[in-house]
Design an enzyme around this catalytic site. Structure first.
Site, PDB file in Angstrom:
ATOM      1  N   ILE A 173       0.847  -1.197   0.000  1.00  0.00           N
ATOM      2  CA  ILE A 173       0.000   0.000   0.000  1.00  0.00           C
ATOM      3  C   ILE A 173       0.883   1.247   0.000  1.00  0.00           C
ATOM      4  O   ILE A 173       1.783   1.374   0.837  1.00  0.00           O
ATOM      5  CB  ILE A 173      -0.940   0.000   1.229  1.00  0.00           C
ATOM      6  N   HIS A 207       8.679   3.932  -1.327  1.00  0.00           N
ATOM      7  CA  HIS A 207       9.085   2.572  -0.964  1.00  0.00           C
ATOM      8  C   HIS A 207       8.188   1.502  -1.607  1.00  0.00           C
ATOM      9  O   HIS A 207       8.675   0.549  -2.196  1.00  0.00           O
ATOM     10  CB  HIS A 207       9.054   2.436   0.561  1.00  0.00           C
ATOM     11  N   THR A 242       6.200   7.682   1.182  1.00  0.00           N
ATOM     12  CA  THR A 242       7.444   7.582   0.411  1.00  0.00           C
ATOM     13  C   THR A 242       7.243   6.708  -0.824  1.00  0.00           C
ATOM     14  O   THR A 242       6.172   6.113  -1.018  1.00  0.00           O
ATOM     15  CB  THR A 242       8.561   6.944   1.271  1.00  0.00           C
TER      16      THR A 242
HETATM   17  N1  INI Z   1       5.838  -4.756   2.703  1.00  0.00           N
HETATM   18  C1  INI Z   1       4.619  -5.095   2.252  1.00  0.00           C
HETATM   19  O1  INI Z   1       4.339  -6.306   2.101  1.00  0.00           O
HETATM   20  N2  INI Z   1       3.701  -4.136   1.962  1.00  0.00           N
HETATM   21  C2  INI Z   1       3.963  -2.799   2.118  1.00  0.00           C
HETATM   22  O2  INI Z   1       3.064  -1.965   1.866  1.00  0.00           O
HETATM   23  C3  INI Z   1       5.246  -2.411   2.571  1.00  0.00           C
HETATM   24  N3  INI Z   1       5.597  -1.018   2.720  1.00  0.00           N
HETATM   25  O3  INI Z   1       4.825  -0.155   2.240  1.00  0.00           O
HETATM   26  O4  INI Z   1       6.589  -0.678   3.286  1.00  0.00           O
HETATM   27  C4  INI Z   1       6.192  -3.443   2.870  1.00  0.00           C
HETATM   28  N4  INI Z   1       7.424  -3.147   3.331  1.00  0.00           N
HETATM   29  C5  INI Z   1       8.275  -4.124   3.958  1.00  0.00           C
HETATM   30  C6  INI Z   1       9.126  -4.887   2.949  1.00  0.00           C
HETATM   31  O5  INI Z   1       8.352  -5.752   2.154  1.00  0.00           O
HETATM   32  C7  INI Z   1      10.188  -5.738   3.665  1.00  0.00           C
HETATM   33  O6  INI Z   1       9.580  -6.694   4.474  1.00  0.00           O
HETATM   34  C8  INI Z   1      11.161  -4.889   4.489  1.00  0.00           C
HETATM   35  O7  INI Z   1      11.684  -3.826   3.701  1.00  0.00           O
HETATM   36  C9  INI Z   1      12.348  -5.761   4.986  1.00  0.00           C
HETATM   37  O8  INI Z   1      13.096  -6.286   3.893  1.00  0.00           O
END
Ligand code: INI
Length: 156
Positions: free
Chosen positions: A84, A90, A88
């Site tokens: 979602i 990300h 940022t």
């Molecule tokens: N992971 C998700 O599954 N969904 C998201 O929306 C999300 N955001 O937005 O940050 C997310 N981040 C975590 C990422 O997948 C990793 O688990 C983390 O960066 C560690 O490697």
């Protein structure tokens, strides 16, 4: 024309499935998993033929799916997650990387990997796709996984 056609059936009996599901946003991914398991059961899959693997987030999906694909025990693999968009970029970066990686794992292993990761701009879009107005993306992903597994059993 008397051509030979191949088309997967929606019958999951005897087929083996691996599901990788993210804990991140589990309010949504839990619903996707529920939908996927319901779809598999309704199409005749046996519980003992389904393995569910939890990973921290969408970013960890590819490495877990690759491990399952290398084991070669499943007819189809399903990725379930919810990315979602936040303040940022990300989420956008995760989506692009993960979608490409899933395709690569599928092509490298020859095992269908179905992308059931919801990419949403906001919470409303996520709600709509995880068991409300727009259905359940997990259910749809499982249906695709059944069809592809069945198709691959037929293809020479
Ligand atoms: N992971 C998700 O599954 N969904 C998201 O929306 C999300 N955001 O937005 O940050 C997310 N981040 C975590 C990422 O997948 C990793 O688990 C983390 O960066 C560690 O490697």
């Amino acid at each position: 024309m008397n051509c030979k056609e191949y088309s997967g059936q929606l019958n999951a009996k005897g087929l083996k499935f691996g599901i990788v599901v993210s804990r991140f946003n589990d309010l949504f991914t839990g619903q996707l998993l529920k939908g996927a398991l319901d779809c598999l059961a309704r199409h005749g899959a046996n519980e003992k033929d389904i393995e569910v693997v939890w990973v921290p987030g969408a970013y960890e999906q590819p490495i877990a799916l690759k491990k399952l694909a290398q084991a070669g025990k499943h007819n189809s693999l399903i990725a379930l997650g919810a990315v979602i968009q936040g303040a940022t970029s990300h989420a956008g970066l995760i989506n692009a990387q993960v979608a490409r990686a899933l395709t690569q794992i599928s092509l490298d292993s020859g095992i269908p990997v179905v992308d059931g990761i919801v990419a949403a701009e906001n919470l409303d879009q996520a709600i709509e796709r995880c068991g409300s107005k727009s259905g359940n993306r997990g259910w749809n992903a499982a249906q695709t996984a059944i069809e592809m597994a069945s198709l691959f059993q037929q293809l020479p």
